[in-house]
Scaffold this active site. Structure first.
Site, PDB file in Angstrom:
ATOM      1  N   ARG A   1     -19.756  -1.846   9.257  1.00  0.00           N
ATOM      2  CA  ARG A   1     -19.136  -3.187   9.359  1.00  0.00           C
ATOM      3  C   ARG A   1     -19.194  -3.713  10.801  1.00  0.00           C
ATOM      4  NH1 ARG A   1     -13.417  -3.963   6.852  1.00  0.00           N
ATOM      5  NH2 ARG A   1     -12.971  -2.120   8.104  1.00  0.00           N
TER       6      ARG A   1
ATOM      7  N   ARG B   1     -14.688  -2.728  14.513  1.00  0.00           N
ATOM      8  CA  ARG B   1     -13.243  -2.490  14.571  1.00  0.00           C
ATOM      9  C   ARG B   1     -12.965  -1.083  15.103  1.00  0.00           C
ATOM     10  NH1 ARG B   1     -10.638  -4.403   8.891  1.00  0.00           N
ATOM     11  NH2 ARG B   1      -9.646  -2.375   9.105  1.00  0.00           N
TER      12      ARG B   1
ATOM     13  N   ARG C   1       0.808  -1.228   0.000  1.00  0.00           N
ATOM     14  CA  ARG C   1       0.000   0.000   0.000  1.00  0.00           C
ATOM     15  C   ARG C   1       0.836   1.271   0.000  1.00  0.00           C
ATOM     16  NH1 ARG C   1      -4.089  -2.117   4.119  1.00  0.00           N
ATOM     17  NH2 ARG C   1      -4.975  -0.120   4.569  1.00  0.00           N
TER      18      ARG C   1
ATOM     19  N   ARG D   1      -8.106   7.294   7.249  1.00  0.00           N
ATOM     20  CA  ARG D   1      -7.706   6.132   6.421  1.00  0.00           C
ATOM     21  C   ARG D   1      -7.928   6.426   4.936  1.00  0.00           C
ATOM     22  NH1 ARG D   1     -11.339   1.783   8.944  1.00  0.00           N
ATOM     23  NH2 ARG D   1     -10.458   0.353   7.410  1.00  0.00           N
TER      24      ARG D   1
HETATM   25  P1  AP5 Z   1     -14.422  -5.495   3.578  1.00  0.00           P
HETATM   26  O1  AP5 Z   1     -14.434  -6.666   2.649  1.00  0.00           O
HETATM   27  O2  AP5 Z   1     -14.145  -5.758   5.023  1.00  0.00           O
HETATM   28  O3  AP5 Z   1     -13.477  -4.336   2.985  1.00  0.00           O
HETATM   29  P2  AP5 Z   1     -11.898  -4.211   2.918  1.00  0.00           P
HETATM   30  O4  AP5 Z   1     -11.572  -3.622   1.601  1.00  0.00           O
HETATM   31  O5  AP5 Z   1     -11.259  -5.520   3.271  1.00  0.00           O
HETATM   32  O6  AP5 Z   1     -11.702  -3.122   4.032  1.00  0.00           O
HETATM   33  P3  AP5 Z   1     -10.680  -2.949   5.215  1.00  0.00           P
HETATM   34  O7  AP5 Z   1     -11.219  -1.839   6.072  1.00  0.00           O
HETATM   35  O8  AP5 Z   1     -10.389  -4.257   5.920  1.00  0.00           O
HETATM   36  O9  AP5 Z   1      -9.421  -2.478   4.446  1.00  0.00           O
HETATM   37  P4  AP5 Z   1      -8.298  -1.633   4.991  1.00  0.00           P
HETATM   38  O10 AP5 Z   1      -7.387  -1.675   3.828  1.00  0.00           O
HETATM   39  O11 AP5 Z   1      -8.611  -0.301   5.522  1.00  0.00           O
HETATM   40  O12 AP5 Z   1      -7.878  -2.393   6.323  1.00  0.00           O
HETATM   41  P5  AP5 Z   1      -6.734  -3.441   6.673  1.00  0.00           P
HETATM   42  O13 AP5 Z   1      -7.308  -4.422   7.585  1.00  0.00           O
HETATM   43  O14 AP5 Z   1      -6.022  -3.883   5.441  1.00  0.00           O
HETATM   44  O15 AP5 Z   1     -15.840  -4.763   3.420  1.00  0.00           O
HETATM   45  C1  AP5 Z   1     -16.161  -3.636   4.230  1.00  0.00           C
HETATM   46  C2  AP5 Z   1     -17.655  -3.703   4.607  1.00  0.00           C
HETATM   47  O16 AP5 Z   1     -18.427  -3.565   3.400  1.00  0.00           O
HETATM   48  C3  AP5 Z   1     -18.092  -5.024   5.246  1.00  0.00           C
HETATM   49  O17 AP5 Z   1     -19.021  -4.757   6.254  1.00  0.00           O
HETATM   50  C4  AP5 Z   1     -18.736  -5.819   4.093  1.00  0.00           C
HETATM   51  O18 AP5 Z   1     -19.770  -6.663   4.551  1.00  0.00           O
HETATM   52  C5  AP5 Z   1     -19.292  -4.693   3.216  1.00  0.00           C
HETATM   53  N1  AP5 Z   1     -19.277  -5.005   1.785  1.00  0.00           N
HETATM   54  C6  AP5 Z   1     -18.303  -5.667   1.095  1.00  0.00           C
HETATM   55  N2  AP5 Z   1     -18.629  -5.761  -0.218  1.00  0.00           N
HETATM   56  C7  AP5 Z   1     -19.833  -5.117  -0.353  1.00  0.00           C
HETATM   57  C8  AP5 Z   1     -20.688  -4.866  -1.478  1.00  0.00           C
HETATM   58  N3  AP5 Z   1     -20.395  -5.280  -2.721  1.00  0.00           N
HETATM   59  N4  AP5 Z   1     -21.828  -4.182  -1.251  1.00  0.00           N
HETATM   60  C9  AP5 Z   1     -22.145  -3.783  -0.010  1.00  0.00           C
HETATM   61  N5  AP5 Z   1     -21.389  -3.994   1.094  1.00  0.00           N
HETATM   62  C10 AP5 Z   1     -20.236  -4.654   0.915  1.00  0.00           C
HETATM   63  O19 AP5 Z   1      -5.687  -2.497   7.433  1.00  0.00           O
HETATM   64  C11 AP5 Z   1      -5.981  -1.970   8.711  1.00  0.00           C
HETATM   65  C12 AP5 Z   1      -4.796  -1.133   9.184  1.00  0.00           C
HETATM   66  O20 AP5 Z   1      -3.628  -1.980   9.317  1.00  0.00           O
HETATM   67  C13 AP5 Z   1      -4.332  -0.012   8.254  1.00  0.00           C
HETATM   68  O21 AP5 Z   1      -5.088   1.164   8.432  1.00  0.00           O
HETATM   69  C14 AP5 Z   1      -2.866   0.147   8.674  1.00  0.00           C
HETATM   70  O22 AP5 Z   1      -2.755   0.843   9.872  1.00  0.00           O
HETATM   71  C15 AP5 Z   1      -2.445  -1.277   8.919  1.00  0.00           C
HETATM   72  N6  AP5 Z   1      -1.896  -1.927   7.701  1.00  0.00           N
HETATM   73  C16 AP5 Z   1      -2.433  -3.002   7.030  1.00  0.00           C
HETATM   74  N7  AP5 Z   1      -1.695  -3.309   5.964  1.00  0.00           N
HETATM   75  C17 AP5 Z   1      -0.673  -2.409   5.939  1.00  0.00           C
HETATM   76  C18 AP5 Z   1       0.406  -2.185   5.054  1.00  0.00           C
HETATM   77  N8  AP5 Z   1       0.585  -2.954   3.947  1.00  0.00           N
HETATM   78  N9  AP5 Z   1       1.241  -1.161   5.325  1.00  0.00           N
HETATM   79  C19 AP5 Z   1       1.086  -0.390   6.408  1.00  0.00           C
HETATM   80  N10 AP5 Z   1       0.077  -0.543   7.289  1.00  0.00           N
HETATM   81  C20 AP5 Z   1      -0.790  -1.534   7.058  1.00  0.00           C
END
Ligand code: AP5
Length: 226
Positions: A133, A168, A94, A179
């Site tokens: 969510r 969360r 990312r 974010r």
């Molecule tokens: P969901 O599928 O959960 O969406 P997502 O894209 O996986 O969203 P995240 O919030 O998990 O992504 P993110 O990138 O912010 O978080 P991450 O955990 O990677 O869907 C979301 C909601 O929508 C759900 O309720 C679902 O039911 C609904 N939905 C899905 N599809 C739908 C549809 N078609 N229609 C309607 N509703 C729908 O990261 C978290 C944190 O970790 C970051 O902020 C950062 O601090 C850290 N981190 C993680 N990876 C890194 C990295 N590579 N580098 C640095 N920090 C990092």
């Protein structure tokens, strides 16, 4: 079902674009593991490891954990035997340095990426998805009070002894705004990066979840020639 043995892809997209939801479905379809750096960090937070203690305040503020730490995590995860047959990267890379480092690591492993899929969703829709969510504390299944409401009792009742839904900490309104800002500044440039390398496919990730899965599979099959 036609199961492929190798599939090396990145799901790229803003917070809430459905990367995790769709990755869960692709696991069954392609028989490869989902590697979610967010899930790995949340597991470290829950276990209270030094990484978790370092990452928690950064995640709760909606900022990114530093690139060197993330690369260490991904290097270790890709070395596990289940990743030899492929992987679905969810939430990594990312930043541009992460993308460069991933490219070098995959060359080293002889496992080049096959496709990077951009999950395209309007920002107002993202906000609604994230505030709505809810996740089962026991099995991790994800619901949404607006778009995918959990029935009562949730479907994991029976499997999960005590199904308990939680929100969360980074899904508060203030943190979601941060974010999305971080995504635009640090992750959006990867669209151009992977497009220039001929790896990018864009999928309309709005609307019915099954329809998104169908579009995603069609895009992956078109890109990988399967
Ligand atoms: P969901 O599928 O959960 O969406 P997502 O894209 O996986 O969203 P995240 O919030 O998990 O992504 P993110 O990138 O912010 O978080 P991450 O955990 O990677 O869907 C979301 C909601 O929508 C759900 O309720 C679902 O039911 C609904 N939905 C899905 N599809 C739908 C549809 N078609 N229609 C309607 N509703 C729908 O990261 C978290 C944190 O970790 C970051 O902020 C950062 O601090 C850290 N981190 C993680 N990876 C890194 C990295 N590579 N580098 C640095 N920090 C990092």
């Amino acid at each position: 079902m036609d199961v492929h043995t190798i599939m090396r892809i990145v799901l790229l997209g803003a917070p809430g674009s459905g990367k995790g939801t769709q990755a869960q479905r692709l696991i069954d379809r392609y028989g490869v593991p989902q590697i979610s750096t967010g899930d790995l960090l949340r597991a470290a937070v829950a276990a209270g490891t030094p990484l978790g203690l370092q990452a928690k305040s950064i995640m709760d503020a909606g900022k990114l954990v530093d690139d060197a730490t993330m690369l260490g995590i991904i290097r270790e995860r890709l070395a596990q035997p289940d990743a030899a047959k492929g992987f679905i990267l969810d939430g990594f890379p990312r930043t541009l340095p992460q993308a460069d480092a991933l490219g070098a690591l995959l060359v080293e492993l002889g496992q080049p990426l096959e496709a990077v899929v951009l999950m395209a969703v309007d920002s107002q829709q993202l906000f609604r998805r994230l505030t709505g969510r809810r996740t089962c504390k026991t099995c991790g299944k994800v619901f949404n009070v607006y778009t995918a409401p959990p029935p009562s009792p949730p479907p994991c009742a029976g499997r999960c002894e005590v199904p308990e839904l939680f929100q969360r900490p980074d899904d508060s309104e203030a943190t979601i705004g941060k974010r999305l800002e971080v995504y635009e500044a640090q992750t959006r440039p990867l669209v151009e990066y992977y497009s220039a390398r001929g790896l990018l496919a864009e999928v309309d990730a709005e609307g019915d979840i099954d329809a998104v899965t169908a579009r995603l599979e069609a895009a992956l099959n078109a890109r990988t020639g399967r």
